[in-house]
Design a protein around this motif. Structure first.
Motif: not given
Length: 204
Positions: A125-143
């Motif tokens: 159970k998470v507050d934010k998450a991502a999969f795929g190559y785009g996760s490198y950038f979307s997770l960085a932005m969400m962090d």
């Protein structure tokens, strides 16, 4: 180059996915919806092998409908996530599904929630998450920009930031994205983010 990401805000959850159906270097469809409505208050965003993704997500959707038909009540989001995890785990040593999932839902007494499931049946159970190559950038932005209790406007602004970053940083970036939300009013499509066309060059 699939991209699926999601986050939980104040009273809602958002799931975003690219809409490209690709195989190797070929794009088969530019408008493939990878976020399935499981029931009135649940969303499942998935990435992975196209056949496994479609077959497994529809299998989960139909079994949840069967449970509600038999018992008269729908599964909670946590129960749906654990059922999905159980099906992935059962298939793992037989004929595994190469699919990664973000499951979002809204429960009356609990509120919004988001669950992360990968192809080896990991469940969190998470507050934010991502999969795929785009996760490198979307997770960085969400962090950098995510905080608990975000309003819908703040969440959509963050989603747009993630999409912009993916489009500008990823070598082969998906052109289109679909955004869906779930809250007390139900699960529904919020918007599409299509490729911004180049502005015409002004003539002298």
């Amino acid at each position: 180059m699939e991209c699926v990401f999601g986050l939980v805000g104040n009273g809602f959850a958002v799931v975003v996915a690219d809409t490209s159906a690709v195989h190797s270097i070929l794009v088969h469809k530019p408008n493939e919806d990878k976020i399935l409505l499981l029931d009135s208050h649940k969303l499942m965003g998935a990435s992975g092998e196209p056949g496994d993704r479609v077959q497994f997500t529809e299998y989960i959707q139909k079994n949840m409908s069967l449970y509600q038909f038999r018992n008269g009540i729908p599964l909670t989001t946590a129960a749906a996530a654990n059922f999905t995890r159980g099906e992935l785990a059962s298939a793992l040593r037989k004929n595994p599904y190469h699919v990664n999932i973000l499951l979002a839902g809204y429960d009356k007494d609990i509120g919004p929630s988001l669950y992360y499931l990968d192809y080896i049946a990991t469940l969190h159970k998470v507050d934010k998450a991502a999969f795929g190559y785009g996760s490198y950038f979307s997770l960085a932005m969400m962090d950098r920009h995510y905080h608990s209790g975000m309003s819908l406007e703040e969440a959509i602004d963050l989603v747009d930031k993630c999409i912009t970053e993916i489009r500008s940083r990823l070598v082969v970036a998906p052109p289109n994205f679909v955004i869906k939300i779930v809250d007390k009013d139900g699960a529904r499509e919020y918007a599409w983010r299509e490729t911004i066309k180049d502005a015409p060059i002004p003539s002298d």
